[in-house]
Scaffold this motif. Sequence first.
Motif, mmCIF file in Angstrom:
data_model
loop_
_atom_site.group_PDB
_atom_site.id
_atom_site.type_symbol
_atom_site.label_atom_id
_atom_site.label_comp_id
_atom_site.label_asym_id
_atom_site.label_seq_id
_atom_site.Cartn_x
_atom_site.Cartn_y
_atom_site.Cartn_z
ATOM 1 N N SER A 112 0.836 -1.208 0.000
ATOM 2 C CA SER A 112 0.000 0.000 0.000
ATOM 3 C C SER A 112 0.865 1.251 0.000
ATOM 4 C CB SER A 112 -0.891 0.037 1.245
ATOM 5 O OG SER A 112 -1.957 -0.867 1.108
ATOM 6 N N LEU A 118 0.640 1.218 -4.082
ATOM 7 C CA LEU A 118 -0.753 1.567 -4.374
ATOM 8 C C LEU A 118 -1.063 3.043 -4.097
ATOM 9 C CD1 LEU A 118 -2.529 -1.664 -3.070
ATOM 10 C CD2 LEU A 118 -1.922 -1.089 -5.427
ATOM 11 N N GLN A 134 0.099 -0.683 -11.534
ATOM 12 C CA GLN A 134 -0.985 -0.547 -10.544
ATOM 13 C C GLN A 134 -1.934 0.590 -10.924
ATOM 14 O OE1 GLN A 134 2.239 -0.923 -9.807
ATOM 15 N NE2 GLN A 134 2.456 -2.621 -8.378
#
Length: 381
Positions: A59, A63, A332
């Motif tokens: 994360s 991300l 991503q």
Amino acid sequence: MDKNNNKNPRRNFIKNTGLGMGGVILAPSLLSFTEQESVNIARDNKKLGIALVGLGRYSTNQLAPALEKTKNCRLSGIVTGSPSKEKAWKKKYKLPDSNIYNYENFDEIAGNEDIDIVYVVLPISMHKEFTIRAAKAKKHVICEKPMALNAEEAQQMVKACKDNGVLLAIGYRLHFEPFNQRVMELGQQEVFGKVKSIKAVDNSNMTGGSLDLWRLDKERAGGGPLMDLGIYCVQAAIYTMGKPPVAVRAKFGEVTHPAYFRDVEQSITWEMEFDEGVVANCEASYADEEEKNSLSGKAEDGWWKLEPAYSYEGKKGETSNGKMEFPNIYEQVKQMDAQAESFRNNQNPKTPGEMGLRDMKILMAIYNSAKKEGTRVEITY
Ligand code: NAD
């Protein structure tokens, strides 16, 4: 044509403004969902809000930075068990307090109209719980790979999303990446004739680092490198062939670092057998100093190889016709934009929960075979 055109206004949950088509105000309470209906999200051009659940390395380093570049979605919330991360993320990404949750109060996300999608980025043992809680909160879900600890859990997750009218996508980023997409074409469209064999390897090296990792703990990881890395090889063989294997054979490798691999396998090799006799030879390891990472295929009239094939950056590829020329992209970004668009359009995503479930059946068959010293295990889907 506007891709956000509303083809089925009755089913849409026009939550941002409360205004339906033609300016009629729709009370949210009247917009109840039946089992067949999907939660739908506003079809204006607003970016959909994503809440990341679990603020670990993926994360933090992949991300969240990707969500600063996406066109169809944005980071609008976080779910974390660490108060110190709450503070840092709130400041860095300018998140309002109302969009910050912990694992206990997470279900309150149901009432948050700023969050359309929940992205589960936790240790594998937590995927099922948070996917099902997100589905009950009527949020679309992206769940990281591998989808769950086993196929039964994956099945429950697919069902929960269906029952709650939300869509489920798995974070299989390579479906959105040009080198791997080319392999899908080469194999599935038989560009060099029929595929004869496949080799897929994804190895890392966990030795020398911390012993206190969820990836080394069977309860939280479900298994070792097969679950974490081998899933890429399973996926790669299937998207080369365009169909899943009929059977597998597998063997655990020798344990040369017992301090690390008391609980999960150190390495594993396996074969995936496709109909017509094509075999994919695969390998995943947590103890390879070279950290090999490749995908190759041989066909009747040519061959191809990606190396690295699965890392975030630096992919390279070659075929019997020469070098593959593709840009290295921020995959991503592409992945989340595509998934947000399918949620917005109420279409099943390219890498749906059912694909994650299929893969869990294969991973479990591989473990079954390895436990039986390489016995051929057939798979039913
Ligand atoms: P990580 O260890 O860096 O982060 C895990 C997060 O979960 C941490 O924030 C941790 O605090 C939290 N957590 C909550 N309860 C925990 C518990 N009981 N034990 C351990 N951590 C706990 O892991 P990661 O590398 O970010 O991986 C998270 C998920 O993302 C996994 O499913 C992994 O397979 C997936 N992942 C996918 C990719 C990809 O390329 N698609 C890459 C890396 C990781």
